[in-house]
Design a protein around this motif. Sequence first.
Motif, PDB file in Angstrom:
ATOM      1  N   MET A   1       0.819  -1.231   0.110  1.00  0.00           N
ATOM      2  CA  MET A   1      -0.055   0.104   0.084  1.00  0.00           C
ATOM      3  C   MET A   1       0.908   1.336  -0.037  1.00  0.00           C
ATOM      4  N   THR A   3       2.110   4.792   0.903  1.00  0.00           N
ATOM      5  CA  THR A   3       1.889   5.530   2.045  1.00  0.00           C
ATOM      6  C   THR A   3       1.723   7.298   1.517  1.00  0.00           C
ATOM      7  N   ASP A  17      -1.096   4.848   5.170  1.00  0.00           N
ATOM      8  CA  ASP A  17      -1.332   3.799   4.102  1.00  0.00           C
ATOM      9  C   ASP A  17      -2.452   3.889   3.358  1.00  0.00           C
ATOM     10  N   GLU A  19      -5.142   2.497  -0.023  1.00  0.00           N
ATOM     11  CA  GLU A  19      -5.515   1.712  -0.900  1.00  0.00           C
ATOM     12  C   GLU A  19      -5.381   2.286  -2.093  1.00  0.00           C
ATOM     13  N   ASP A  95       3.447   6.382  -3.765  1.00  0.00           N
ATOM     14  CA  ASP A  95       4.112   6.154  -2.496  1.00  0.00           C
ATOM     15  C   ASP A  95       5.172   7.008  -2.060  1.00  0.00           C
TER      16      ASP A  95
END
Length: 114
Positions: A1, A3, A17, A19, A95
């Motif tokens: 996932m 961040t 985190d 989805e 991310d």
Amino acid sequence: MPTINFILADGTEHAIDGEVGTPVMYLAKRNELSGILAECGGMCCCATCHVHIDPRWISKLPKMEDDEQETLEFAEGVDDMSRLSCQIKITDEMDGLIVHVPEFQYCAAAKNEP
């Protein structure tokens, strides 16, 4: 996932985190972060989920659509790093994304209320 890093107006940082496919706004609301009102629930019509994307990330996000640009006209403090968090869907490439939450959200229609 991936961040997503939220920095609130008071400097508080929250690494959350998220989805893939979830709008950044929903991630903030689910985690009860202050500063993102999201009054229209993600319909891109109120500008109360306005955020500033860290300059290192702005070019890595999908291009802003016309409706988002038009809705941002109602937000206060808009600059080249402004986006509506309801219109940014999380991808694996995000991310580490840094999102700055403004101190206040503003809707032009509210200015005319008694």
